[in-house]
Motif scaffolding. Structure first.
Motif, PDB file in Angstrom:
ATOM      1  N   SER A   5       0.827  -1.206   0.000  1.00 20.05           N
ATOM      2  CA  SER A   5       0.000   0.000   0.000  1.00 20.05           C
ATOM      3  C   SER A   5       0.869   1.267   0.000  1.00 20.05           C
ATOM      4  O   SER A   5       0.615   2.199  -0.756  1.00 20.05           O
ATOM      5  N   THR A   6       1.908   1.269   0.827  1.00 22.73           N
ATOM      6  CA  THR A   6       2.801   2.435   0.886  1.00 22.73           C
ATOM      7  C   THR A   6       3.502   2.646  -0.448  1.00 22.73           C
ATOM      8  O   THR A   6       3.644   3.778  -0.913  1.00 22.73           O
ATOM      9  N   ASN A   9       1.123   4.212  -2.850  1.00 26.97           N
ATOM     10  CA  ASN A   9       0.990   5.660  -2.601  1.00 26.97           C
ATOM     11  C   ASN A   9       2.098   6.415  -3.341  1.00 26.97           C
ATOM     12  O   ASN A   9       1.834   7.391  -4.038  1.00 26.97           O
ATOM     13  N   HIS A  13       1.582   8.736  -6.663  1.00 29.40           N
ATOM     14  CA  HIS A  13       1.957  10.141  -6.481  1.00 29.40           C
ATOM     15  C   HIS A  13       2.991  10.553  -7.544  1.00 29.40           C
ATOM     16  O   HIS A  13       2.881  11.618  -8.158  1.00 29.40           O
TER      17      HIS A  13
ATOM     18  N   HIS B  13      -3.297  11.174  -8.941  1.00 26.43           N
ATOM     19  CA  HIS B  13      -3.312  11.847  -7.636  1.00 26.43           C
ATOM     20  C   HIS B  13      -4.378  11.207  -6.739  1.00 26.43           C
ATOM     21  O   HIS B  13      -4.132  10.942  -5.552  1.00 26.43           O
ATOM     22  N   ALA B  16      -3.331   7.917  -5.203  1.00 32.35           N
ATOM     23  CA  ALA B  16      -2.142   7.932  -4.343  1.00 32.35           C
ATOM     24  C   ALA B  16      -2.497   7.928  -2.858  1.00 32.35           C
ATOM     25  O   ALA B  16      -1.697   8.340  -2.026  1.00 32.35           O
ATOM     26  N   ASP B  17      -3.683   7.477  -2.527  1.00 34.52           N
ATOM     27  CA  ASP B  17      -4.114   7.476  -1.124  1.00 34.52           C
ATOM     28  C   ASP B  17      -4.871   6.170  -0.826  1.00 34.52           C
ATOM     29  O   ASP B  17      -5.767   5.790  -1.592  1.00 34.52           O
ATOM     30  N   THR B  19      -7.119   5.306   1.444  1.00 34.80           N
ATOM     31  CA  THR B  19      -8.571   5.418   1.667  1.00 34.80           C
ATOM     32  C   THR B  19      -9.290   5.541   0.328  1.00 34.80           C
ATOM     33  O   THR B  19     -10.305   4.872   0.080  1.00 34.80           O
ATOM     34  N   ARG B  20      -8.758   6.371  -0.560  1.00 35.75           N
ATOM     35  CA  ARG B  20      -9.404   6.558  -1.862  1.00 35.75           C
ATOM     36  C   ARG B  20      -9.348   5.278  -2.696  1.00 35.75           C
ATOM     37  O   ARG B  20     -10.314   4.932  -3.388  1.00 35.75           O
ATOM     38  N   ARG B  21      -8.227   4.549  -2.608  1.00 33.49           N
ATOM     39  CA  ARG B  21      -8.154   3.270  -3.348  1.00 33.49           C
ATOM     40  C   ARG B  21      -9.165   2.277  -2.783  1.00 33.49           C
ATOM     41  O   ARG B  21      -9.787   1.527  -3.531  1.00 33.49           O
ATOM     42  N   SER B  47     -13.347  14.680   6.914  1.00 33.87           N
ATOM     43  CA  SER B  47     -12.112  14.305   6.212  1.00 33.87           C
ATOM     44  C   SER B  47     -12.417  13.237   5.156  1.00 33.87           C
ATOM     45  O   SER B  47     -11.783  13.197   4.095  1.00 33.87           O
ATOM     46  N   HIS B  51     -11.979  13.164   0.704  1.00 32.67           N
ATOM     47  CA  HIS B  51     -11.526  12.096  -0.200  1.00 32.67           C
ATOM     48  C   HIS B  51     -12.539  11.885  -1.334  1.00 32.67           C
ATOM     49  O   HIS B  51     -12.166  11.682  -2.483  1.00 32.67           O
TER      50      HIS B  51
END
Lengths: 114, 114
Positions: A5-6, A9, A13, B13, B16-17, B19-21, B47, B51
């Protein structure tokens, strides 16, 4: 899984910028020096080097300095890992359609029996 | 092409997160309300709504409010557009290997003749 997951990200990005995507595309044709890579972009070298740094820390490219020349290479395996995420999504959709198919077959069976 | 590039910026973009994935992955199983989508995440609703906003403006999801319930759906065609970028990269690599193949065949021919 946390590491995957990291790394996603970082990879996504890195890909969210047109200059960085252009660098990836260029490196797909083979390794290149920072100087060669920066050439097509009008901006100054410092801002270009920031893009290289983002790409390196995302793991999508690697660089090595020999003498005064720093050469960048694409790390395809890490680009492939980001692409894999899309495959996973498609697997979710596929299983959903499979369930719908089964449901429809089931409903059709019930109708045929009635 | 500029629009394609801009939409790639937004899509990557958005991805790249984590939660969004996760929201994208959930919506792959079918539409869901904001409330359902927010449930697995500990953080506050404001928050989480940020997202959702990022995902909507990237074009990866759409939402519609009926009565008091806002329901989100995945826009697969836009997710597929982002995935296409990876295919394009692979085409670059493939053509490179093709060139190498031709070079090797050419060199082999020269050797055979000598």
């Amino acid at each position: 899984m946390e590491n995957y997951s990291t790394s996603l990200n970082g990879a996504f990005h890195a890909l969210a910028d047109p200059t960085r995507r252009a660098v990836i595309a260029r490196l797909g044709r083979g390794p290149a020096s920072i100087k060669e890579l920066a050439e097509p972009f009008g901006g100054g070298l410092p801002s270009f080097l920031k893009h290289i740094k983002v790409l390196e820390s995302s793991g999508l490219i690697a660089s090595e300095k020999v003498g005064r020349v720093r050469t960048c290479t694409l790390r395809r395996e890490n680009l492939a890992a980001a692409e894999k995420w899309f495959d996973e999504q498609r697997a979710v959709w596929a299983s959903r359609y499979e369930n719908l198919d089964q449901l429809l077959t089931h409903l059709k069976g019930e109708n045929d029996e009635s």
